[in-house]
Design an enzyme around this catalytic site. Structure first.
Site: not given
Ligand code: PLP
Length: 410
Positions: A78, A159, A189, A211, A247, A337
């Site tokens: 993401g 999120n 999400q 994931h 790749t 995060c």
């Molecule tokens: C709304 C949102 N965008 C982007 C991401 C980032 O995705 P990734 O962990 O696959 O880089 C997240 C991950 O928590 C998310 O909740």
């Protein structure tokens, strides 16, 4: 992993951070780890098998979101998709302008990219405020649209507080002001829960990732509507029709497609289950814990299934998380995060939650394997954890300060 949690009597309540891979996904991936590992760009016969697997995965994912196959660009997740959308569109649209509109509730993958683009002089950024429930008002977006606006990036579902935005209305209102404006949405999400269709959302670009949908980590995608200008950010090989060099991870891409397919077929059952657990916790948490409140949309229709976000007065979210961990629960305070950081969540503060209350934020996100018993256990454990922490606090009282009142339900 999930079974391990169960055996150790651990309860995983952090599905918005990541989901355990579905065993059917792992099964589908194994041949591409063990046997069919050839570089899909090579010309020999082994490579044709991996190339075909990627083509089929792309086709399957495109069908699920209502796109053409050539409109799906595989990435590593993401964050990369968000970055490619913002950087790629702005870099390819310099003649049209450099105005970028985004919202205060976005994931840091969008917000930090926007900030860096501005620092580097590559974008003039407008950040739209959100309302007290975490949602973006389409009229506010439209009011910020200018002649030189190139891109609007507003997330489909948040999120942290689970707020769902009306992306179609945002796109419509913005295009009435400037028909050339491009719309990106981060659907990381929402893609599994809500079943997105790119035409119904009215968007030009969409981020999603494996994931969060019971697929493996390491695969994501950016939907790019045909004709959308996009400058590649990773250069080198000609993969992904020259939009993203590197790749491909065949096994992860295959797993991603299988996971999304399962999510699509089992959506109704999963949704009903997650809604039941969510509703119970939303109703019970404020009854059992004094000076607490649920944050985010009040209507479940506007909220991601499975998401429960709350604030609890006179305690630090991080302290509750550590105590919950010891008691066997994995949860999050705001976004995973930003775990480790002592700053209150940018989403809560943008909603207007006072900083001193936002420090006591928690997020629980339910998934397929959670049970009523998990909610019961949490509701039994959490009040005594909060009570213990408050006993240690020199500032805790039984009275809420007046500025907390609008945010508390108890
Ligand atoms: C709304 C949102 N965008 C982007 C991401 C980032 O995705 P990734 O962990 O696959 O880089 C997240 C991950 O928590 C998310 O909740």
């Amino acid at each position: 992993m999930e079974t391990e949690h169960k055996n150790n009597k651990r309860v995983y309540l952090d599905h918005a951070a990541t989901t355990p891979p579905d065993p059917r996904v792992v099964e589908a991936m194994l041949p591409y780890l063990n046997t069919h590992w050839a570089n899909p760009s090579s010309i020999y016969v082994e490579a044709q098998t991996t190339r075909r697997a990627i083509d089929q995965a792309r086709q399957s994912i495109a069908n699920l979101i209502g796109a053409n196959t050539s409109e799906v660009v595989f990435t590593a997740g993401g964050s990369e998709s968000d970055s490619l959308a913002l950087r790629g569109v702005l870099a390819a649209s310099k003649r049209r302008g450099n105005h970028l509109i985004t919202s205060a509730a976005e994931h840091h993958a969008v917000l930090d990219t926007a900030e860096q683009l501005e620092i580097d002089g590559d974008a003039d950024v407008t950040i739209i405020t959100i309302n007290s429930q975490g949602q973006v008002d389409p009229n506010e977006v439209a009011a910020s649209v200018r002649e030189d606006t190139v891109l609007i990036s507003v997330m489909h579902a948040n999120n942290e507080v689970g707020a769902i935005n009306n992306i179609d209305a945002i796109a419509h209102a913005a295009r009435e002001k400037n028909p050339h404006v491009l719309i990106h949405t981060d659907a990381v999400q929402s893609v599994a829960h809500l079943g997105v269709n790119v035409d119904e959302l009215g968007i030009d670009l969409m981020t999603f990732t494996s994931h969060k949908v019971y697929g493996p980590r390491g695969a994501g995608a950016l939907y790019v509507r045909s004709g959308t200008p996009l400058a590649p950010q990773a250069l080198g090989g000609g993969q992904e029709e020259r939009r993203r060099a590197g790749t491909e991870d065949t096994a992860a891409i295959v797993g991603f497609a299988v996971a999304l397919n399962i999510a699509s077929h089992e959506r109704e059952t999963n949704l009903a289950h997650e809604r039941t657990l969510q509703r119970r916790l939303i109703e019970e948490l404020p009854k059992r814990i004094s000076l607490s409140g649920i944050t985010g949309p009040t209507s479940l229709d506007d909220r991601l299934p499975g998401n429960v976000s709350a604030v609890i007065g006179f305690v630090e979210g991080e302290s509750i998380l550590l105590a919950l961990d010891l008691a066997g629960f994995a949860a999050s305070s705001g976004s995973a995060c930003t775990t480790g950081s002592v700053e209150p969540s940018h989403v809560l503060t943008a909603m207007g939650v006072p900083e001193d209350l936002a420090r006591g934020s928690l997020r629980f996100s339910f998934g397929h394997s959670n049970t009523d018993e998990d909610v019961n256990r949490l509701l039994n454990e959490l009040p005594s954890i909060v009570e213990r922490l408050r006993e240690l606090s020199p500032i805790a009282t039984t009275e809420a300060p007046a500025h907390w009142q609008p945010w508390l339900q108890s």
